[in-house]
Design an enzyme around this catalytic site. Sequence first.
Site, short mmCIF file in Angstrom:
data_model
loop_
_atom_site.label_atom_id
_atom_site.label_comp_id
_atom_site.label_asym_id
_atom_site.label_seq_id
_atom_site.Cartn_x
_atom_site.Cartn_y
_atom_site.Cartn_z
N TYR A 125 1.74 7.61 6.40
CA TYR A 125 0.97 8.47 5.52
C TYR A 125 -0.36 7.79 5.22
O TYR A 125 -0.40 6.63 4.84
CB TYR A 125 1.72 8.73 4.21
N GLN A 186 4.32 17.86 0.82
CA GLN A 186 4.69 18.71 1.96
C GLN A 186 4.65 17.94 3.29
O GLN A 186 5.46 18.19 4.19
CB GLN A 186 3.82 19.98 2.02
N ASN A 209 -0.28 9.16 -3.42
CA ASN A 209 -0.30 9.40 -4.86
C ASN A 209 1.12 9.65 -5.37
O ASN A 209 2.09 9.50 -4.64
CB ASN A 209 -1.24 10.57 -5.20
N SER A 232 -2.41 -0.85 -7.37
CA SER A 232 -2.65 -2.20 -6.89
C SER A 232 -2.67 -3.22 -8.04
O SER A 232 -2.95 -2.87 -9.19
CB SER A 232 -3.98 -2.23 -6.15
N GLN A 254 -9.58 -5.68 -7.47
CA GLN A 254 -8.40 -4.82 -7.63
C GLN A 254 -8.64 -3.71 -8.63
O GLN A 254 -8.21 -2.57 -8.42
CB GLN A 254 -7.18 -5.64 -8.06
N HIS A 257 -9.89 -0.23 -7.61
CA HIS A 257 -9.05 0.69 -6.82
C HIS A 257 -8.66 1.94 -7.59
O HIS A 257 -8.61 3.03 -7.04
CB HIS A 257 -7.75 -0.01 -6.39
N GLU A 322 1.62 -8.01 -6.84
CA GLU A 322 1.41 -7.65 -5.43
C GLU A 322 0.60 -8.75 -4.73
O GLU A 322 0.98 -9.25 -3.69
CB GLU A 322 0.66 -6.32 -5.40
N HIS A 323 -0.55 -9.11 -5.32
CA HIS A 323 -1.39 -10.19 -4.80
C HIS A 323 -1.39 -11.33 -5.81
O HIS A 323 -1.60 -11.09 -7.00
CB HIS A 323 -2.84 -9.74 -4.61
N ASP A 356 -7.01 -8.24 2.56
CA ASP A 356 -7.02 -6.78 2.74
C ASP A 356 -7.46 -6.39 4.15
O ASP A 356 -7.10 -5.32 4.64
CB ASP A 356 -7.99 -6.13 1.75
N GLU A 410 45.54 -3.00 1.05
CA GLU A 410 44.58 -1.97 0.66
C GLU A 410 45.16 -0.56 0.80
O GLU A 410 44.43 0.42 0.58
CB GLU A 410 43.29 -2.13 1.48
N HIS A 415 45.24 1.73 9.50
CA HIS A 415 44.46 0.58 9.98
C HIS A 415 45.39 -0.45 10.63
O HIS A 415 45.11 -0.96 11.71
CB HIS A 415 43.71 -0.08 8.81
#
Lengths: 428, 428
Positions: A125, A186, A209, A232, A254, A257, A322-323, A356, A410, A415
């Site tokens: 995506y 979608q 998003n 981020s 950052q 963003h 994250e960073h 990045d 069991e 089995h």
Amino acid sequence: MKIYRESLIEMKKIVARLTEQTTDLEIERRVTAIVENVRKNGDEALKDYEQKFDGISLDNFKVSTAKIDEAYDNLPSEIKESLLLAKKNIISYHELEKEQGFIDTNTPGIIRGQKVTPLERVGIYVPGGTAAYPSTILMTTLPAKIAGVGEVIMVTPPQKDGISQTVLAAAKVAGVDAVYQIGGAQAIAALAYGTETVPAVNKIVGPGNIYVATAKKQVFGKVAIDMVAGPSEIGILADKDAKPNELAADLLSQAEHDVRARAILITDDEQLAQVVSDQVTKQLATLPRRDIATRSINERGFIAVMKSIPEMFELMNVVAPEHLEVQLEDAMKYLSLIRNAGSVFLGRYASEPLGDYVAGPNHVLPTGGTAKFSSPLGVYDFVKKTSFINFSKESLVDDLKAITTLARVEGLEAHARAIEERFNQKEN
Amino acid sequence: MKIYRESLIEMKKIVARLTEQTTDLEIERRVTAIVENVRKNGDEALKDYEQKFDGISLDNFKVSTAKIDEAYDNLPSEIKESLLLAKKNIISYHELEKEQGFIDTNTPGIIRGQKVTPLERVGIYVPGGTAAYPSTILMTTLPAKIAGVGEVIMVTPPQKDGISQTVLAAAKVAGVDAVYQIGGAQAIAALAYGTETVPAVNKIVGPGNIYVATAKKQVFGKVAIDMVAGPSEIGILADKDAKPNELAADLLSQAEHDVRARAILITDDEQLAQVVSDQVTKQLATLPRRDIATRSINERGFIAVMKSIPEMFELMNVVAPEHLEVQLEDAMKYLSLIRNAGSVFLGRYASEPLGDYVAGPNHVLPTGGTAKFSSPLGVYDFVKKTSFINFSKESLVDDLKAITTLARVEGLEAHARAIEERFNQKEN
């Protein structure tokens, strides 16, 4: 920037509160309806949604190879060379992530092993508009290709003026197999279930998003997904010798963003905290995206002054950013103190934007504290493992008693009988 | 058993239809309410639900170490030895799954690498009643321990007569750090968010009913989870030389698990298909769990007769079964034709229950076609990766142009400036 001067225990509570997640049930419901509609009505539903959400009427979602080639041919050479450098370094790093499987033949009569198989088809995506990052196309597609994935399908929301030429060119540089102009929940539904024109995939990766993230979570199970991405984040650990102007610039890289991005500095130096805060204010003034960055810094950023370097690491491991930049003297030596972070930047010249674009490690990283249990996107995301065994008759006899004992403990009589059936005298 | 004699293309459609997933929105809603209640009200909510769903009133969820030790000491030696043999083989196989990370120092001035860190705390879910399998406790806990996880928390629904002694003993054999008597969606919520007495974990693994599976999916993102588990499955590929009585017994070993379990035989031999079907009927008659197994076989099982061995593999790759038996002459040679399966059993003596107990590979496996993108539970599930870089000033200079070019193409001016700030003349 807000500067905290609390104890470690108090700061841990503040971090927990600041990073608490909430679920929006209304968005959940809307996404469920979209996913179900696309699942049932395929292309027709896709067309309706693209008209409704993006205001664009499309007869054909697929971007032609000719258009992609044209975008690549027209790409300014400076950009092309930069993308190719990034590609080279991403490949050389991700080649190191390849897994081989194994086979164990140490016990006579027994073979045990694990084979590694690439996924057949994956979807990536790519957000639309200003968040359509060519670099992310390389970061998501190249690891899949290195893993051996047969087909990489890219989806991205249609744009009034057509898909960005740089995005299409990057798709060609990365080796994307097909591009479809669909976006939002979608597009995720189409990739998960397939439509008349969009092929169903086995895994969907890439940022998006809240609608995209929610849809990914909803189709999880039907397909695999990477971690649901949040805004981020950067966490910086710095001592008195770090350069305040550089720290401020990295925090802002950052913050620009997203208003929900988070920039955090943890230091043991009160004076540094103050100077960085001033620098942030000063540098903000001339940033093109200063409205976004200012809100991010004011609403979500902070500086914490701690008593010692071990305390700084302990708090940062709770943040699990994250960073993570380690702007400390002799930075490499602290690697063993880092438990929770997506990607680590050690030393003055490992500025976050280096990672990045061209350093090579992936920039699709766990956010929102998920670095406590998630990894950067990697080649390992595009393969799956299958175990296998082969036993001789004698080896099965050796284990027969243990198997039938446990099966009957069991309550699974069939089995036990399946094993014993191998040794019944009568033949059927 | 139903025997299909359709073309490959028709059989693929039948498989797609048979394996279609459905979502139960009513269960989703009930689970959401439970998760939110536990998140807000902690232990109080847990007590209410255990009273309501299990009819058991508890003051303290935690099982004492003394009780666990007692269960272990009282375990019949035959069962203890069987569990210890299983443990030994599970460890020796899973040791082969350990990952080491890497470091790349091939470019002067640049260090790039990846470190592997175990998760700090994980939760394992163990179903109650007859589905409380001691073997699963070993299969979920031992890989976590091998990965280096600090603490393994086991949850299992309270029972009127107390938790099964074998389950408690298995927890000790496996090295579980704490056992809590809580079950269902409320147990998953407690592990994800923590309560006054139950510590929050980073990942939740292990099988459970539809409420447990739905809750796991809902808390995914707050914590990691293993794949959402569905009913057990076996797919068998067999030729005319396979033993019908053994194939029937193996099919029934899965069918006895659950009315929704799926047993599938694919063969190129019409006569074998018929004889196996008769054998299934015959063996069903004397099975203790014949009511469950009969429904599973009648409603979900089938035999498909195909034209050739390649067609058999192609169809089985669409099924993507949890367990795959290859009961063909010279079985090992077909490993490369298998793309989608959780665990593969090659040859006559690799009967599926062998893998459930003592062979060593994990028995927590992808179900419902998810083997197309998921792996067996493994050591890799209990670690996460962190990338790291260290660059010299000169190395950053080499990349400066590419970074700033790409940052500005993406409209991220602060990214470009963060790099350039390193080379500004003025000092602040």
